[in-house]
Write a protein that holds these residues in place. Structure first.
Motif, PDB file in Angstrom:
ATOM      1  N   SER A 168       7.930  -1.566  -4.474  1.00  0.00           N
ATOM      2  CA  SER A 168       6.793  -0.647  -4.530  1.00  0.00           C
ATOM      3  C   SER A 168       5.638  -1.209  -3.722  1.00  0.00           C
ATOM      4  O   SER A 168       5.421  -2.425  -3.696  1.00  0.00           O
ATOM      5  N   TRP A 169       4.887  -0.316  -3.068  1.00  0.00           N
ATOM      6  CA  TRP A 169       3.705  -0.737  -2.320  1.00  0.00           C
ATOM      7  C   TRP A 169       2.744   0.434  -2.188  1.00  0.00           C
ATOM      8  O   TRP A 169       3.119   1.599  -2.364  1.00  0.00           O
ATOM      9  N   SER A 170       1.499   0.132  -1.882  1.00  0.00           N
ATOM     10  CA  SER A 170       0.484   1.184  -1.782  1.00  0.00           C
ATOM     11  C   SER A 170      -0.683   0.701  -0.946  1.00  0.00           C
ATOM     12  O   SER A 170      -1.021  -0.485  -0.941  1.00  0.00           O
ATOM     13  N   SER A 171      -1.298   1.640  -0.223  1.00  0.00           N
ATOM     14  CA  SER A 171      -2.550   1.409   0.484  1.00  0.00           C
ATOM     15  C   SER A 171      -3.393   2.662   0.290  1.00  0.00           C
ATOM     16  O   SER A 171      -2.981   3.751   0.680  1.00  0.00           O
ATOM     17  N   LYS A 172      -4.556   2.498  -0.329  1.00  0.00           N
ATOM     18  CA  LYS A 172      -5.328   3.680  -0.716  1.00  0.00           C
ATOM     19  C   LYS A 172      -6.816   3.365  -0.749  1.00  0.00           C
ATOM     20  O   LYS A 172      -7.226   2.270  -1.155  1.00  0.00           O
ATOM     21  N   ARG A 173      -7.615   4.334  -0.316  1.00  0.00           N
ATOM     22  CA  ARG A 173      -9.069   4.183  -0.422  1.00  0.00           C
ATOM     23  C   ARG A 173      -9.484   4.432  -1.867  1.00  0.00           C
ATOM     24  O   ARG A 173      -9.048   5.394  -2.497  1.00  0.00           O
ATOM     25  N   GLN A 174     -10.323   3.571  -2.393  1.00  0.00           N
ATOM     26  CA  GLN A 174     -10.740   3.687  -3.782  1.00  0.00           C
ATOM     27  C   GLN A 174     -11.609   4.921  -3.998  1.00  0.00           C
ATOM     28  O   GLN A 174     -12.271   5.407  -3.082  1.00  0.00           O
TER      29      GLN A 174
ATOM     30  N   ALA B 254      -8.139  -6.139  -1.544  1.00  0.00           N
ATOM     31  CA  ALA B 254      -9.075  -5.046  -1.287  1.00  0.00           C
ATOM     32  C   ALA B 254      -9.988  -5.421  -0.134  1.00  0.00           C
ATOM     33  O   ALA B 254     -10.352  -6.595   0.030  1.00  0.00           O
ATOM     34  N   ASP B 255     -10.340  -4.432   0.675  1.00  0.00           N
ATOM     35  CA  ASP B 255     -11.289  -4.612   1.769  1.00  0.00           C
ATOM     36  C   ASP B 255     -12.594  -3.940   1.342  1.00  0.00           C
ATOM     37  O   ASP B 255     -12.708  -2.727   1.338  1.00  0.00           O
ATOM     38  N   TRP B 256     -13.577  -4.745   0.956  1.00  0.00           N
ATOM     39  CA  TRP B 256     -14.786  -4.226   0.324  1.00  0.00           C
ATOM     40  C   TRP B 256     -15.636  -3.408   1.293  1.00  0.00           C
ATOM     41  O   TRP B 256     -15.966  -3.855   2.392  1.00  0.00           O
ATOM     42  N   ALA B 257     -15.982  -2.177   0.881  1.00  0.00           N
ATOM     43  CA  ALA B 257     -16.900  -1.290   1.609  1.00  0.00           C
ATOM     44  C   ALA B 257     -16.507  -1.133   3.070  1.00  0.00           C
ATOM     45  O   ALA B 257     -17.360  -1.061   3.957  1.00  0.00           O
ATOM     46  N   GLY B 258     -15.218  -1.033   3.328  1.00  0.00           N
ATOM     47  CA  GLY B 258     -14.747  -0.970   4.706  1.00  0.00           C
ATOM     48  C   GLY B 258     -14.869   0.391   5.351  1.00  0.00           C
ATOM     49  O   GLY B 258     -14.897   0.493   6.577  1.00  0.00           O
ATOM     50  N   CYS B 259     -14.951   1.462   4.573  1.00  0.00           N
ATOM     51  CA  CYS B 259     -15.029   2.811   5.155  1.00  0.00           C
ATOM     52  C   CYS B 259     -16.411   3.033   5.755  1.00  0.00           C
ATOM     53  O   CYS B 259     -17.425   2.936   5.050  1.00  0.00           O
ATOM     54  N   PRO B 260     -16.523   3.339   7.055  1.00  0.00           N
ATOM     55  CA  PRO B 260     -17.839   3.501   7.685  1.00  0.00           C
ATOM     56  C   PRO B 260     -18.562   4.767   7.245  1.00  0.00           C
ATOM     57  O   PRO B 260     -19.781   4.864   7.425  1.00  0.00           O
ATOM     58  N   ASP B 261     -17.862   5.741   6.686  1.00  0.00           N
ATOM     59  CA  ASP B 261     -18.484   7.005   6.275  1.00  0.00           C
ATOM     60  C   ASP B 261     -18.944   6.983   4.827  1.00  0.00           C
ATOM     61  O   ASP B 261     -20.038   7.453   4.501  1.00  0.00           O
ATOM     62  N   THR B 262     -18.108   6.472   3.932  1.00  0.00           N
ATOM     63  CA  THR B 262     -18.411   6.503   2.498  1.00  0.00           C
ATOM     64  C   THR B 262     -18.696   5.129   1.912  1.00  0.00           C
ATOM     65  O   THR B 262     -19.157   5.033   0.778  1.00  0.00           O
ATOM     66  N   HIS B 263     -18.410   4.066   2.661  1.00  0.00           N
ATOM     67  CA  HIS B 263     -18.551   2.677   2.203  1.00  0.00           C
ATOM     68  C   HIS B 263     -17.693   2.396   0.969  1.00  0.00           C
ATOM     69  O   HIS B 263     -18.020   1.518   0.165  1.00  0.00           O
ATOM     70  N   ARG B 264     -16.628   3.149   0.821  1.00  0.00           N
ATOM     71  CA  ARG B 264     -15.666   2.843  -0.228  1.00  0.00           C
ATOM     72  C   ARG B 264     -14.719   1.740   0.256  1.00  0.00           C
ATOM     73  O   ARG B 264     -14.552   1.524   1.453  1.00  0.00           O
ATOM     74  N   SER B 265     -14.099   1.092  -0.696  1.00  0.00           N
ATOM     75  CA  SER B 265     -13.177  -0.001  -0.386  1.00  0.00           C
ATOM     76  C   SER B 265     -11.749   0.511  -0.293  1.00  0.00           C
ATOM     77  O   SER B 265     -11.410   1.537  -0.884  1.00  0.00           O
ATOM     78  N   THR B 266     -10.940  -0.208   0.453  1.00  0.00           N
ATOM     79  CA  THR B 266      -9.508   0.088   0.563  1.00  0.00           C
ATOM     80  C   THR B 266      -8.735  -0.982  -0.192  1.00  0.00           C
ATOM     81  O   THR B 266      -8.937  -2.177   0.040  1.00  0.00           O
ATOM     82  N   SER B 267      -7.884  -0.561  -1.113  1.00  0.00           N
ATOM     83  CA  SER B 267      -7.086  -1.511  -1.886  1.00  0.00           C
ATOM     84  C   SER B 267      -5.608  -1.286  -1.604  1.00  0.00           C
ATOM     85  O   SER B 267      -5.180  -0.169  -1.291  1.00  0.00           O
ATOM     86  N   GLY B 268      -4.841  -2.350  -1.728  1.00  0.00           N
ATOM     87  CA  GLY B 268      -3.401  -2.255  -1.491  1.00  0.00           C
ATOM     88  C   GLY B 268      -2.661  -3.282  -2.316  1.00  0.00           C
ATOM     89  O   GLY B 268      -3.239  -4.284  -2.759  1.00  0.00           O
ATOM     90  N   PHE B 269      -1.377  -3.028  -2.541  1.00  0.00           N
ATOM     91  CA  PHE B 269      -0.575  -3.990  -3.296  1.00  0.00           C
ATOM     92  C   PHE B 269       0.879  -3.912  -2.882  1.00  0.00           C
ATOM     93  O   PHE B 269       1.334  -2.910  -2.302  1.00  0.00           O
ATOM     94  N   PHE B 270       1.613  -4.999  -3.181  1.00  0.00           N
ATOM     95  CA  PHE B 270       3.067  -5.065  -3.072  1.00  0.00           C
ATOM     96  C   PHE B 270       3.613  -5.492  -4.424  1.00  0.00           C
ATOM     97  O   PHE B 270       3.006  -6.323  -5.097  1.00  0.00           O
ATOM     98  N   VAL B 271       4.770  -4.945  -4.807  1.00  0.00           N
ATOM     99  CA  VAL B 271       5.441  -5.366  -6.038  1.00  0.00           C
ATOM    100  C   VAL B 271       6.886  -5.713  -5.685  1.00  0.00           C
ATOM    101  O   VAL B 271       7.600  -4.892  -5.096  1.00  0.00           O
ATOM    102  N   PHE B 272       7.299  -6.932  -6.052  1.00  0.00           N
ATOM    103  CA  PHE B 272       8.658  -7.409  -5.805  1.00  0.00           C
ATOM    104  C   PHE B 272       9.414  -7.488  -7.125  1.00  0.00           C
ATOM    105  O   PHE B 272       8.880  -7.960  -8.138  1.00  0.00           O
TER     106      PHE B 272
END
Length: 444
Positions: free
Chosen positions: A286-292, A261-279
């Motif tokens: 499976s993979w994902s990148s999404k703003r919390q 996760a990238d903590w408080a990375g959004c400059p507008d909302t200060h929400r974090s972006t989280s992502g994952f990979f599954v092997f």
């Protein structure tokens, strides 16, 4: 005394309405009526008539026992998957609208199921799978190679960047873009259509998922700096147009996940972006990148929310594998580079850090307690999920990309990687390495 009211002055033109003519004008009779056919599943679900028709068709399939006639059982994990298991014989059927991918344990069983389907439906056997939902499939010595080479070239042509200069990474290392930076683009529809096209390309290109996710955040009001970001992605696609996802069969069905996760990375909302990979074994499924959805008050909270999202995906995959009669005996290993988040999975004493994320904490702890998941720390330098949360330097990006099962199609080298059905699609290919597999299309 009130001022005089001016008389209404009518327009001198004599119209059909003024003349009392109500019959349709014959000169417009050849104009085609507006097409009312929905262009997507979501549009069809919003239309009451189409929704009722879909419900009626689905109920008819259930009442007639269509799939039960063939011995298939609908999977509980996903409504588009049907499983046949009888003794040593097994078959998996993936249904999407009028297209089917069918995998069976033997060629004889495959042809037997196809012959039975022909008795029930008007359909066409397209033979061994080569192309499905815009994804090209090629069988290799180690498994299956999934790519969207032709689709990527079409996207570049539509964007007018077929001959652009390639870029080494899909996004730079600078901070995330604000929604209010720059000037509005002249054609927002053109921006949105290109971003949606790139979003579909992420089905086999996990390396551009984060960059496309950032572009999707500005669909409501795209600016010139956002279009520059999209062009950077297109330049990267131009240089890697032959890349695709290599799925390999593994002797041990183990699940391994990486969460970041990238903590408080959004400059507008200060929400974090989280992502994952599954092997699954040696294959990325499976993979994902999404703003919390909410603001996190600490980096540990942001990381733990990301761990919870990855844990939920792993639980779904474990249930799905169980329905495919694939036993996963070992616990899923989930790697996170935040020490506090790792400690929270075992230590229930951190009340000050957990009171805002109690549901996520209890969910992950329960899975750890029953032995489904084990959360371990991984050094940041080895955290490949970083590629889903932030822009990286070229050297680090290429190092992490090499771990994502991406490969070049040998036939295209020299040219200048949620939705649940697509995860199912990849998973069936991983499990179907020794099976006979074919595509079928219902006739219209």
């Amino acid at each position: 005394m009130p001022p005089p009211v001016p008389e209404a002055v009518g327009h001198p033109m004599v119209t059909r309405r003024k003349a009392g003519v109500v019959k349709p004008n014959p000169r417009y009779t050849n104009i085609a009526e507006v097409d009312t056919v929905p262009c997507s599943v979501r549009a069809a679900l919003r239309d009451l008539e189409w929704f009722a028709a879909m419900q009626e068709d689905f109920k008819a399939l259930q009442d007639n026992g269509t799939w039960e006639l063939l011995g298939f059982i609908p999977a509980k994990s996903d409504s588009s998957l049907f499983v046949l298991h009888c003794g040593d014989a097994e078959a998996h059927l993936l249904l999407y609208v009028d297209d089917i991918v069918l995998a069976a344990s033997s060629t004889e069983l495959l042809h037997q199921i196809i012959d039975q389907l022909r008795l029930e439906f008007a359909m066409k056997d397209l033979g061994p799978v080569h192309f499905f939902l815009g994804i090209q499939v090629r069988r290799t010595a180690t498994g299956f190679f999934l790519s969207q080479v032709q689709y990527a070239e079409d996207v570049l042509d539509r964007a007018g960047m077929a001959n652009c200069t390639p870029a080494s990474t899909p996004i730079d290392v600078k901070g995330k873009l604000s929604s209010s930076t720059g000037q509005p683009v002249t054609d927002p529809t053109f921006y949105r259509s290109n971003v949606v096209a790139l979003q579909y390309l992420t089905l086999t290109r996990p390396d551009i998922t984060y960059a496309v996710q950032q572009a999707c955040l500005h669909m409501h009001d795209p600016r010139d700096v956002h279009w520059t970001l999209v062009k950077r992605i297109l330049q990267y696609v131009r240089g890697t147009v032959g890349q695709g996802l290599q799925l390999r069969r593994s002797s041990s069905p183990t699940l391994v996940a990486y969460s970041d996760a990238d903590w408080a990375g959004c400059p507008d909302t200060h929400r974090s972006t989280s992502g994952f990979f599954v092997f699954l074994g040696d294959s990325l499924v499976s993979w994902s990148s999404k703003r919390q959805a909410t603001v996190s008050r600490s980096s540990a909270e942001a990381e733990y929310r990301g761990v919870a999202n990855a844990a939920a995906e792993c639980c779904w995959l474990r249930h799905l594998l169980d329905e495919l009669h694939v036993k996963v005996d070992k616990a899923t290993l989930l790697y996170c580079d935040n020490v506090s988040a790792v400690y929270l999975t075992d230590n229930p004493i951190h009340h000050g850090r957990t009171k805002h994320i109690e549901l996520d904490v209890h969910f992950v702890r329960e899975k750890v307690a029953i032995g489904d998941i084990r959360v371990h720390h991984v050094p940041t330098r080895q955290q490949i999920a970083d590629i889903m949360t932030k822009g990286l330097s070229r050297a680090l990006f290429e190092e992490f990309r090499s771990s994502l099962c991406l490969d070049d199609d040998a036939r295209t080298v020299g040219g200048v990687k949620v939705a649940k059905p697509i995860v199912l699609y990849r998973l069936v290919f991983v499990m179907a390495q020794p099976l006979a597999i074919a595509t079928i299309r219902f006739s219209r």
